[in-house]
Write a protein that holds these residues in place. Structure first.
Motif, PDB file in Angstrom:
ATOM      1  N   LYS A  37       0.714  -1.259  -0.025  1.00  0.00           N
ATOM      2  CA  LYS A  37       0.074  -0.070   0.148  1.00  0.00           C
ATOM      3  C   LYS A  37       0.899   1.284  -0.072  1.00  0.00           C
ATOM      4  O   LYS A  37       0.307   2.352  -0.165  1.00  0.00           O
ATOM      5  N   GLY A  38       2.164   1.255   0.179  1.00  0.00           N
ATOM      6  CA  GLY A  38       3.015   2.401   0.240  1.00  0.00           C
ATOM      7  C   GLY A  38       2.946   2.930   1.413  1.00  0.00           C
ATOM      8  O   GLY A  38       3.328   4.379   1.372  1.00  0.00           O
ATOM      9  N   PHE A  39       2.277   2.603   2.484  1.00  0.00           N
ATOM     10  CA  PHE A  39       2.488   3.007   3.738  1.00  0.00           C
ATOM     11  C   PHE A  39       3.606   3.138   4.621  1.00  0.00           C
ATOM     12  O   PHE A  39       4.658   2.592   4.105  1.00  0.00           O
ATOM     13  N   TYR A  53      11.330   3.391  -0.342  1.00  0.00           N
ATOM     14  CA  TYR A  53      10.604   4.243  -1.327  1.00  0.00           C
ATOM     15  C   TYR A  53      11.247   5.180  -2.152  1.00  0.00           C
ATOM     16  O   TYR A  53      11.026   5.195  -3.383  1.00  0.00           O
ATOM     17  N   SER A 110      -8.106   0.969   1.479  1.00  0.00           N
ATOM     18  CA  SER A 110      -7.122   1.447   2.408  1.00  0.00           C
ATOM     19  C   SER A 110      -7.364   1.431   3.830  1.00  0.00           C
ATOM     20  O   SER A 110      -6.448   1.352   4.460  1.00  0.00           O
ATOM     21  N   LEU A 172       6.261  12.022   0.170  1.00  0.00           N
ATOM     22  CA  LEU A 172       5.023  11.117  -0.160  1.00  0.00           C
ATOM     23  C   LEU A 172       3.956  11.871  -0.451  1.00  0.00           C
ATOM     24  O   LEU A 172       3.837  13.389  -0.132  1.00  0.00           O
ATOM     25  N   ASP A 173       3.075  11.358  -1.104  1.00  0.00           N
ATOM     26  CA  ASP A 173       1.782  11.941  -1.108  1.00  0.00           C
ATOM     27  C   ASP A 173       1.072  12.017   0.149  1.00  0.00           C
ATOM     28  O   ASP A 173       1.174  11.329   1.008  1.00  0.00           O
ATOM     29  N   ASP A 175      -1.971  11.944   1.272  1.00  0.00           N
ATOM     30  CA  ASP A 175      -2.938  10.890   1.446  1.00  0.00           C
ATOM     31  C   ASP A 175      -1.911   9.842   2.000  1.00  0.00           C
ATOM     32  O   ASP A 175      -2.656   9.257   3.093  1.00  0.00           O
ATOM     33  N   LEU A 176      -1.165   9.321   1.439  1.00  0.00           N
ATOM     34  CA  LEU A 176      -0.193   8.332   2.163  1.00  0.00           C
ATOM     35  C   LEU A 176       0.296   8.544   3.706  1.00  0.00           C
ATOM     36  O   LEU A 176       0.108   7.490   4.217  1.00  0.00           O
ATOM     37  N   TYR A 179      -2.506   8.302   5.803  1.00  0.00           N
ATOM     38  CA  TYR A 179      -2.946   7.022   5.884  1.00  0.00           C
ATOM     39  C   TYR A 179      -1.725   6.242   7.135  1.00  0.00           C
ATOM     40  O   TYR A 179      -2.122   5.546   7.846  1.00  0.00           O
ATOM     41  N   SER A 180      -0.718   6.756   6.831  1.00  0.00           N
ATOM     42  CA  SER A 180       0.432   6.077   7.702  1.00  0.00           C
ATOM     43  C   SER A 180       0.188   6.433   9.173  1.00  0.00           C
ATOM     44  O   SER A 180       0.700   5.860  10.149  1.00  0.00           O
TER      45      SER A 180
END
Length: 287
Positions: A37-39, A53, A110, A172-173, A175-176, A179-180
């Protein structure tokens, strides 16, 4: 084989088992949910993921192993040898698990990924921290700062994670990163619950006119100790003896039945306790 030697072997085996199980569970959460998920997680594993990343080189497991080298030098110099070797084993087990384990979970949403990943990682970290070691990373640094400068472990880890997430906003974005942060919160909550679920007890205060009889039953039937606290009724001005006792969760209903069967007019107060150390309960970890 002497009893002391059997106890030592059992203790070492149990600690290595906890570290191994925690490593496997954490690695599954990272490889199967967080990384796809790229978290970004908190702590040193979050630093490794961020580097992975950004650079796309090596693997999170290799970065985790490399970055832990100076951390373990710190642990060798300032923390006990037993903690160092247990944590060294935990770090190697975690790195190998990250490298070898990759169980695919099809989670498209997500928020569901945050809940699942945070629950798995928090449970794994909690299992490992029930041992006398750790999985490496910021646990070693936080223990060093606590012993050397009195900085609270939770305060340091919170400040470090906030700096990590602030830095992530520039790489990072948005949103990411958000989320993290949510993932880190879920992980910490499950971690706290895992650490306390085997040590949570009930502290009971009992006010009764038949406190001697109640205290004797608690001692005889439950095998638990009791202490008399001396107080004075604010309205009546009468001197009272208040019973203080701590019992296992499953013994609470038996205490209630005993108390109210002896004195229906008793006053009983129950509180959760999350860290009970001493005879009959848990022993303090000595690093």
């Amino acid at each position: 084989m002497s009893a002391e030697k059997k106890h030592l072997i059992s203790s070492v085996f149990w600690n290595l088992l906890l570290l191994s199980a925690g490593s496997v569970v954490c690695a599954i959460g990272l490889n199967s949910i967080v990384i796809p998920k790229g978290f970004v997680t908190g702590g040193l594993s979050g630093v490794c993921l961020l580097i992975y990343y950004l650079t796309g080189t090596l693997s999170p497991a290799m970065w985790y192993f490399i970055i832990n080298i100076p951390v373990f030098i710190l642990g060798w110099v300032f923390i006990s040898r037993r903690f160092f070797f247990y944590s060294l084993y935990g770090m190697i087990a975690f790195s190998l698990s990250l490298q070898l384990l990759n169980i695919g979970f099809e989670i498209n949403d997500s928020f569901l990924a945050i809940l699942a990943g945070g629950a798995i990682m928090g449970a794994g970290a909690g299992i490992a921290l029930h041992s006398l070691g750790s999985l490496g990373g910021m646990d070693i640094v936080s223990i060093f700062l606590n012993q050397k400068f009195g900085i609270r472990i939770g305060t340091f880890l919170f400040a470090f994670n906030m700096l990590l997430f602030v830095f992530s906003f520039g790489t990072l974005d948005t949103d990411l990163v958000l989320y993290s942060i949510a993932l880190s919160f879920v992980t910490s909550q499950v971690l706290d619950h895992t650490l306390t679920m085997f040590n949570q007890r009930k502290m009971i205060l009992i006010i009764s006119r038949k406190n001697d009889e109640i205290a004797k039953l608690i001692n005889d039937r439950l095998g638990r100790g009791a202490t008399f606290l001396h107080g004075t009724g604010a309205y009546s001005g009468e001197d009272k003896k208040i019973i203080l006792t701590i019992v296992h969760n499953y013994q609470l209903k038996r205490v209630e039945e005993m108390v109210f069967s002896i004195d229906p007019d008793s006053f009983l107060i129950t509180e959760n306790t999350f860290n009970v150390l001493g005879k009959g309960f848990s022993k303090a970890n000595k690093y």
